[in-house]
Design a protein around this motif. Sequence first.
Motif, PDB file in Angstrom:
ATOM      1  N   PHE A   6      51.971  41.238  23.720  1.00 30.23           N
ATOM      2  CA  PHE A   6      52.006  42.604  24.248  1.00 30.23           C
ATOM      3  C   PHE A   6      53.434  43.124  24.395  1.00 30.23           C
ATOM      4  O   PHE A   6      53.710  44.308  24.218  1.00 30.23           O
ATOM      5  CB  PHE A   6      51.291  42.614  25.607  1.00 30.23           C
ATOM      6  CG  PHE A   6      51.043  43.997  26.144  1.00 30.23           C
ATOM      7  CD1 PHE A   6      51.889  44.569  27.068  1.00 30.23           C
ATOM      8  CD2 PHE A   6      49.942  44.726  25.712  1.00 30.23           C
ATOM      9  CE1 PHE A   6      51.657  45.840  27.562  1.00 30.23           C
ATOM     10  CE2 PHE A   6      49.711  46.002  26.209  1.00 30.23           C
ATOM     11  CZ  PHE A   6      50.559  46.558  27.135  1.00 30.23           C
ATOM     12  N   SER A  15      53.127  55.018  24.144  1.00 28.61           N
ATOM     13  CA  SER A  15      53.247  53.690  24.747  1.00 28.61           C
ATOM     14  C   SER A  15      51.967  52.880  24.580  1.00 28.61           C
ATOM     15  O   SER A  15      50.890  53.425  24.324  1.00 28.61           O
ATOM     16  CB  SER A  15      53.584  53.819  26.234  1.00 28.61           C
ATOM     17  OG  SER A  15      52.517  54.417  26.929  1.00 28.61           O
ATOM     18  N   ALA A  16      52.112  51.582  24.750  1.00 30.21           N
ATOM     19  CA  ALA A  16      50.979  50.670  24.561  1.00 30.21           C
ATOM     20  C   ALA A  16      49.882  50.872  25.596  1.00 30.21           C
ATOM     21  O   ALA A  16      48.722  50.517  25.353  1.00 30.21           O
ATOM     22  CB  ALA A  16      51.479  49.227  24.598  1.00 30.21           C
ATOM     23  N   ASP A  17      50.219  51.422  26.762  1.00 26.80           N
ATOM     24  CA  ASP A  17      49.208  51.617  27.802  1.00 26.80           C
ATOM     25  C   ASP A  17      48.666  53.050  27.858  1.00 26.80           C
ATOM     26  O   ASP A  17      47.943  53.412  28.778  1.00 26.80           O
ATOM     27  CB  ASP A  17      49.762  51.221  29.167  1.00 26.80           C
ATOM     28  CG  ASP A  17      51.021  52.008  29.542  1.00 26.80           C
ATOM     29  OD1 ASP A  17      51.457  52.843  28.731  1.00 26.80           O
ATOM     30  OD2 ASP A  17      51.554  51.761  30.646  1.00 26.80           O
ATOM     31  N   ASP A  18      49.004  53.851  26.852  1.00 26.48           N
ATOM     32  CA  ASP A  18      48.468  55.217  26.774  1.00 26.48           C
ATOM     33  C   ASP A  18      47.113  55.161  26.080  1.00 26.48           C
ATOM     34  O   ASP A  18      46.937  55.566  24.926  1.00 26.48           O
ATOM     35  CB  ASP A  18      49.439  56.112  25.999  1.00 26.48           C
ATOM     36  CG  ASP A  18      49.229  57.590  26.310  1.00 26.48           C
ATOM     37  OD1 ASP A  18      48.158  57.922  26.853  1.00 26.48           O
ATOM     38  OD2 ASP A  18      50.120  58.398  26.001  1.00 26.48           O
ATOM     39  N   THR A  19      46.129  54.673  26.805  1.00 29.45           N
ATOM     40  CA  THR A  19      44.842  54.269  26.228  1.00 29.45           C
ATOM     41  C   THR A  19      44.116  55.398  25.502  1.00 29.45           C
ATOM     42  O   THR A  19      43.693  55.249  24.345  1.00 29.45           O
ATOM     43  CB  THR A  19      43.930  53.700  27.334  1.00 29.45           C
ATOM     44  OG1 THR A  19      44.619  52.629  27.984  1.00 29.45           O
ATOM     45  CG2 THR A  19      42.628  53.194  26.744  1.00 29.45           C
ATOM     46  N   SER A  69      48.641  46.503  21.569  1.00 29.59           N
ATOM     47  CA  SER A  69      48.142  47.195  22.756  1.00 29.59           C
ATOM     48  C   SER A  69      46.801  46.605  23.152  1.00 29.59           C
ATOM     49  O   SER A  69      46.056  46.094  22.305  1.00 29.59           O
ATOM     50  CB  SER A  69      47.983  48.701  22.468  1.00 29.59           C
ATOM     51  OG  SER A  69      47.282  49.347  23.513  1.00 29.59           O
ATOM     52  N   ALA A  70      46.481  46.697  24.423  1.00 26.84           N
ATOM     53  CA  ALA A  70      45.170  46.257  24.889  1.00 26.84           C
ATOM     54  C   ALA A  70      44.062  47.083  24.242  1.00 26.84           C
ATOM     55  O   ALA A  70      42.936  46.611  24.081  1.00 26.84           O
ATOM     56  CB  ALA A  70      45.094  46.372  26.415  1.00 26.84           C
ATOM     57  N   THR A  71      44.384  48.300  23.849  1.00 28.13           N
ATOM     58  CA  THR A  71      43.400  49.148  23.165  1.00 28.13           C
ATOM     59  C   THR A  71      42.959  48.520  21.861  1.00 28.13           C
ATOM     60  O   THR A  71      41.762  48.525  21.522  1.00 28.13           O
ATOM     61  CB  THR A  71      43.997  50.542  22.889  1.00 28.13           C
ATOM     62  OG1 THR A  71      44.384  51.142  24.130  1.00 28.13           O
ATOM     63  CG2 THR A  71      42.987  51.446  22.186  1.00 28.13           C
ATOM     64  N   ASP A  73      43.019  45.341  21.177  1.00 32.02           N
ATOM     65  CA  ASP A  73      42.219  44.167  21.532  1.00 32.02           C
ATOM     66  C   ASP A  73      40.785  44.559  21.857  1.00 32.02           C
ATOM     67  O   ASP A  73      39.842  43.823  21.555  1.00 32.02           O
ATOM     68  CB  ASP A  73      42.837  43.445  22.728  1.00 32.02           C
ATOM     69  CG  ASP A  73      44.219  42.882  22.412  1.00 32.02           C
ATOM     70  OD1 ASP A  73      44.500  42.648  21.214  1.00 32.02           O
ATOM     71  OD2 ASP A  73      45.013  42.695  23.348  1.00 32.02           O
ATOM     72  N   ASN A  74      40.617  45.725  22.481  1.00 35.85           N
ATOM     73  CA  ASN A  74      39.269  46.181  22.817  1.00 35.85           C
ATOM     74  C   ASN A  74      38.435  46.478  21.575  1.00 35.85           C
ATOM     75  O   ASN A  74      37.210  46.300  21.582  1.00 35.85           O
ATOM     76  CB  ASN A  74      39.340  47.433  23.699  1.00 35.85           C
ATOM     77  CG  ASN A  74      39.813  47.114  25.104  1.00 35.85           C
ATOM     78  OD1 ASN A  74      39.624  46.004  25.599  1.00 35.85           O
ATOM     79  ND2 ASN A  74      40.444  48.074  25.767  1.00 35.85           N
TER      80      ASN A  74
END
Length: 405
Positions: A6, A15-19, A69-71, A73-74
Amino acid sequence: MSAIPFARAMGTLISADDTWVLWAIIAVFAAVSIYCEQNYKWGEKLSGPVIGLILAVVAVNCRLIPSASATYDNIWTYCIPLSVAMLLFRADLKAIFKETGKMLICFVIASVGTMLGAVVAYAALHNAIPELNKMAGILTGSYIGGGVNLFAVASSVQVSDTMLSAEVVADNFVMALAFFLLLWIPSSNFFKKHYPHPYQEEVEKRGNTGEGKTLAASFWTRKEISLIDLATTIAISFVIVAVSTKIATFFKGTFSFFVLQQILGNQFVILTIITVALATAFPKFFANLRGAQEIGTFLIYMFFVVIGCPADLAAVIKTAPLLFVFCAIIAIINIALLLGVGKVAKLNIEELCLASNASLGGPSTAAAMAVAKGYDSLIIPAILVGLLGYIIGTPLGLMIYNMLN
């Protein structure tokens, strides 16, 4: 394929957390790729998944979106299992038993190509890259069974975090290029001229009976669909994925024997068994459900966009540029050996490409390619040989490591 740490997702416009923005971009890229595929001849030749993959690679390397990004991964965690369940609703066991044999032969050849490639790449670069015997074992596991085996071998050989992170970056970039090539080959006039291509012919024949601007548009014509169709399709898919996940988790914690953990503890194994069993027991019910192919395929297109996201060329050049060459040698020998033997043995080009995809990326990417290309009867064989890679990838990776050690 495997996710990049990450922390690498830094210095981008989004950004990586801008889902929500990332979900929006992924959905738009998928929609644009479908539109281009169905409205332009050049888009059809490239294919929608390749267009989506290219859009993602460009966006990442222009620093518009992050490489991890976690997005993303989802998408792997939720969208792929749902799409696979939906796309197996019309599974025909008779076709599976009839077609898996050739695919299995192709997969064995691809696995041999991976091991040969690892040895050749090690011989060429072992003086220039540290811990390369470990990298060879890790890449062997990864390019036979996908990311599941990558981390299994990495934890066994105790590779340094720095080298593993660099390898993951290079691996993802090479995989993006390899999937681009494998998606293009079956529809290429050159390869169609020199290899049997019955599944591609079937797709083109189906398309030629329609009135769309391209074969893809003809295949994906408007269909009558009801709210209950959508509700039933989505609900059943969620139930299948939920049940298969619980069962796989239970088996993974129950068995200590590695092979049983890999088989019965794998979500895709249980998901496939459950869905195929239901589709075989109630074929008319599942065949009459509208919307499963459309929803499942759109999710697959989003998945191909995500495949292109880890392909951060700047990160490869900065961390370990020769690892890019190392990964590329293995992937090239995998594909080249498979195409060479396939030519002599007169194997179908579609099965050759899917087997290579299954070895390099695993069952999910192989299934995604089969769906994207319209090879419906090859979806389950592609998943099955990919799952075989889960089983044999780790021991073969460790074997190569010990041999080179």
